[in-house]
Design a protein around this motif. Structure first.
Motif, mmCIF file in Angstrom:
data_model
loop_
_atom_site.group_PDB
_atom_site.id
_atom_site.type_symbol
_atom_site.label_atom_id
_atom_site.label_comp_id
_atom_site.label_asym_id
_atom_site.label_seq_id
_atom_site.Cartn_x
_atom_site.Cartn_y
_atom_site.Cartn_z
ATOM 1 N N UNK A 709 0.821 -1.200 0.000
ATOM 2 C CA UNK A 709 0.000 0.000 0.000
ATOM 3 C C UNK A 709 0.856 1.251 0.000
ATOM 4 N N UNK A 710 0.349 2.304 -0.628
ATOM 5 C CA UNK A 710 1.108 3.557 -0.712
ATOM 6 C C UNK A 710 0.873 4.380 0.546
ATOM 7 N N UNK A 711 1.945 4.917 1.099
ATOM 8 C CA UNK A 711 1.843 5.703 2.323
ATOM 9 C C UNK A 711 3.032 6.641 2.442
ATOM 10 N N UNK A 712 2.808 7.751 3.120
ATOM 11 C CA UNK A 712 3.926 8.629 3.468
ATOM 12 C C UNK A 712 4.692 8.086 4.673
ATOM 13 N N UNK A 754 -6.885 7.283 5.341
ATOM 14 C CA UNK A 754 -6.050 7.680 4.210
ATOM 15 C C UNK A 754 -4.570 7.719 4.565
ATOM 16 N N UNK A 755 -4.216 7.163 5.723
ATOM 17 C CA UNK A 755 -2.808 6.983 6.026
ATOM 18 C C UNK A 755 -2.201 5.889 5.143
ATOM 19 N N UNK A 763 -8.534 4.733 0.071
ATOM 20 C CA UNK A 763 -8.041 4.568 1.436
ATOM 21 C C UNK A 763 -8.211 3.128 1.903
ATOM 22 N N UNK A 764 -7.188 2.603 2.576
ATOM 23 C CA UNK A 764 -7.331 1.265 3.169
ATOM 24 C C UNK A 764 -6.599 1.152 4.506
ATOM 25 N N UNK A 765 -6.349 2.301 5.152
ATOM 26 C CA UNK A 765 -5.765 2.285 6.486
ATOM 27 C C UNK A 765 -6.840 2.297 7.544
#
Length: 795
Positions: A709-712, A754-755, A763-765
């Motif tokens: 998953x994409x995250x900062x 959206x983390x 979103x999957x957080x």
């Protein structure tokens, strides 16, 4: 049938057992009461909840009137770890009011539960299943105590009664039921019917959005607090929606006068706008000493579904937990920070009060006026007249550096979102996942790294001090997520890095003296986990495929274990910081021990984790000798940043990773980065958690949560490594990240999720916002030359 009401509360205060033994604790306290005195024979406590919290130390007090001292009737310092306790007393107890305290509970024993476990951090859930056993042995029925006070309407001026000149500078708009105040940096709305505030939005760098409301303005039951005065007594009496008063609109502000909170407690409020901020004047008149468990002259109730607010204040070690001294900063992501300062009033009796109720997705910030602390933890409102003035104004909490700053450092991402990393909770004395989450031990180095380069405009206030509270508490045994050192290999490393960075910045000898024994224990504990080659080993987790174990590090649902490349990179920096701290403490022998430990670890790191088949570093080497390699960007980036990759190998390794990223199709840097570029196989992922694959190769859940998953979050190492390796894509990555923060697309309220997002942006957080996300801003700043290097060797 006996009917019982209850009020939750919690305290942090210097306490003692009945034999006089002192202890400093935060305890979980609840007050219970009956309509009339009841004979109580004992209690039943059934541990409840998905994440069960087992009490270990508990005591119960009684009283018959709210003004009488509490009497101890039950005390147990060693309750067994059982799901149900039924306790009977030899002598039956008759009383109307009961206070139940849990001062500590049992630890997690490595269960990876996200529960704070410590005498200094006892969550409310401990008492969710508490029930008294009365003389008639009927089950107790809990009820809410109604507020029986009449609630007359405010005296309010009509539209025609207000001079037009009073409705400008700032702009005051009279609406049928409210007064709206518009100012260059804020928009507020006050009720014309009751002395409450219904809207507050701000933006320290541009005009605030009228539709964006940081306050709760929708309640689900009549006793849920709203923004305005708040008072609560042990007998259940509450201020409710307040009694009467008069609304006056004057030049530059509005007044609520003669607001009778309860009989004998009257307040006047003046909200006055000045060129550089808002001045809140409060006059409180009390005709007798009034004991209370909550007494906030004015309380703001934040809506954490809109934004996760943080109050960055210095907590006091006594009194109700969450009590802070002035001044403080209030920070809302994408809105910027506000300073809140006590301009007039006695700082010995005037405080800020913070509380967070995650399940209800709200938080409170209140101002306590004219109070003293009672021995049992309750408040006493002092008789007489008390006047205070509090100033609220836009502040700076942003990137700062000894290097010359240019207009790039003034980017909105740095101006209003730099402070988002600091999820400080005064109630817990610690930096947390966010200001509605719990203390998180293995990212304390991230807070310290960013605080090192943080600039603020608030005199007499330091972000590094808040890091010092948090790191110190965790080192001394305070619990939080990652507290189990046998499972989380990165916790001690993170705390040691944080402590070293704190001391590098502050050179605070008193802090070092107080915490040195704990720092040395953590260093020796980590050193004791190293093998013959110098690498740290997680002995509790094998890392073998098919075990579906949780992780030995931050990436908690991927089955890192045994020789963990992520934790060992942190351990290397921790050993170097430990050496610096030992020299600061004039212990050259210890410093040399950790110098040698760092050299040995560095020598073993590359040969142990490099995968010649891929050209980059793997994630962990399990007990069976297998190297588990999913093209982890954060591990390879951290190895570059920390100097664990041979200089000649940096460029080829980064080029290989960039080639793999291009092949995967990931180009969406405004979402952050995926942790891995190859799907994590089912055998290497925990079961029944977010992102858990069903397919053996993990491809069916790829792009979901920690499986790509994409995250900062944890994007800092790779983004910084791109800059250090002079990769052409680094500039583009940094710009897209800044734009995402400036657009407010990176974070949301509690539960927004959206983390973490799929590569299509879904979103999957589960948090909505993680402090880790903001750490990437430091990497961008460093790549732009706006911030210096991380702290390593300084002693």
């Amino acid at each position: 049938m006996a009917r019982m009401w209850e009020i939750p509360a919690a305290y942090w205060h210097t306490d003692q057992w009945s034999d006089g033994q002192p202890r400093s604790v935060q305890n979980c306290t609840r007050y219970y009461g009956f309509a009339q005195p009841q004979v109580v024979k004992g209690f039943e406590l059934a541990v409840q909840g998905r994440r069960r919290v087992y009490p270990r130390q508990m005591r119960i007090f009684i009283t018959n009137t709210p003004t009488e001292p509490w009497q101890l009737v039950y005390e147990n310092r060693d309750l067994p770890k059982e799901a149900k306790h039924v306790v009977s007393w030899t002598d039956e107890v008759s009383a109307q009011y009961f206070k139940v305290e849990v001062l500590a509970h049992h630890g997690s024993n490595g269960e990876h539960t996200e529960v704070a476990q410590d005498p200094q951090n006892v969550p409310f859930e401990t008492l969710n299943g508490f029930t008294f056993i009365t003389q008639d042995e009927h089950p107790l029925h809990r009820v809410r105590v109604p507020n029986l006070s009449a609630q007359p309407r405010l005296e309010s001026p009509s539209l025609l009664a207000v001079d037009a000149k009073l409705l400008s500078a700032p702009k005051l708009t009279l609406m049928p039921n409210a007064v709206e105040v518009t100012y260059p940096w804020t928009r507020m709305t006050f009720s014309r019917l009751r002395p409450i505030q219904t809207h507050w939005s701000w933006d320290t760098e541009r005009a605030p959005d009228r539709s964006f409301n940081l306050l709760v303005n929708h309640v689900m039951h009549p006793h849920q607090p709203v923004s305005g005065p708040w008072w609560q007594q042990v007998d259940g009496t509450r201020s409710g929606l307040q009694l009467g008063g008069r609304l006056t609109i004057g030049e530059g502000g509005i007044r609520y006068d003669r607001v009778e909170i309860i009989p004998g407690l009257v307040r006047d409020y003046m909200f006055q706008w000045q060129p550089d901020g808002l001045l809140l004047n409060i006059t409180q008149t009390v005709d007798r000493p009034l004991p209370a468990i909550e007494n906030e002259a004015w309380r703001w109730v934040w809506n954490h579904e809109t934004a996760i607010m943080a109050t960055l204040g210095h907590p006091l070690p006594e009194g109700k937990n969450g009590r802070c001294r002035f001044p403080a900063l209030i920070h809302a992501p994408d809105c910027g920070p506000l300073a809140i300062e006590l301009i007039e009033g006695d700082p010995a009796t005037t405080f800020l009060k913070v509380d967070t109720w995650r399940e209800q997705r709200v938080a409170y910030l209140g101002i306590e006026v004219g109070v003293t602390l009672e021995a049992g933890g309750e408040l006493l409102t002092n008789p007489g007249s008390t006047q205070i003035a509090v100033k609220i104004s836009p502040a700076k909490l942003q990137l700062g550096s000894s290097a010359k700053l240019d207009k790039r450092s003034m980017r909105r991402a740095f101006g209003v979102n730099w402070g988002g990393v600091f999820g400080f909770r005064p109630e817990y004395f610690g930096m947390s996942n966010n200001a509605a989450s719990l203390n998180c031990h293995f990212i304390q180095h991230e807070y310290a790294d960013m605080a090192y380069y943080t600039e603020t405009s608030l005199a007499g206030w330091s972000m590094m001090d808040l890091c010092g509270y948090s790191i110190g508490l965790a080192l001394r045994g305070g619990m939080g997520y990652g507290d189990n050192r046998e499972y989380f290999l990165d916790t001690d490393a993170s705390l040691l890095i944080g402590a070293g960075t704190y001391l590098d910045k502050t050179r605070d000898g008193r802090w070092a003296d107080r915490h040195w024994a704990a720092i040395e224990r953590a260093g020796q504990r980590l050193l004791g986990k190293t093998n013959g080659e110098g690498l740290a080993i997680c002995g509790a987790l094998t890392g073998n495929s098919g075990g579906h174990q949780w992780s030995s590090n931050w990436w908690d649902v991927i089955s890192f274990g045994h020789l963990d490349a992520f934790s060992n990179a942190l351990a290397y920096r921790a050993f170097r910081q430990m050496s610096s701290m030992a020299r600061f403490m004039h212990d050259d022998t210890l410093a040399k021990d950790f110098d040698r430990a760092a050299i040995r670890l560095r020598s073993a790191y590359w040969p142990s984790f490099f995968n010649p088949d891929t050209g980059w570093l793997g994630g962990w080497r399990s007990q069976d000798g297998q190297l588990h390699d999913y093209a982890f960007l954060f591990i390879n980036g951290m190895a570059v940043v920390y100097g664990l990759v041979p200089e000649a190998a940096v460029s080829p390794m980064m080029q290989a990773l960039e080639k793999q990223r291009a092949a995967s199709g990931f180009e969406y840097f405004s979402l952050g980065l995926p942790g891995n570029l190859i799907p994590v196989r089912r055998e290497d992922y925990a079961e029944f958690v977010l992102g858990a694959p069903l397919a053996a190769d993990g491809s069916d859940s790829y792009e979901f949560y920690e499986n790509g998953g994409a995250t900062m979050s944890q994007a800092y190492p790779y983004v910084r490594a791109l800059g250090m390796a002079h990769m052409p894509v680094a500039e583009r990555v940094g710009e897209e990240i800044l734009r995402a923060f400036e657009a407010g697309e990176v974070f949301g309220g509690v539960g927004a999720g959206i983390d973490w997002r799929t590569w299509s942006g879904v979103a999957n957080g589960y948090e909505g916002m993680l402090a880790d996300q903001f750490y990437v801003l430091l990497a961008v700043a460093q790549n732009l030359g706006l911030a210096g290097p991380l702290s390593f060797d300084w002693g």
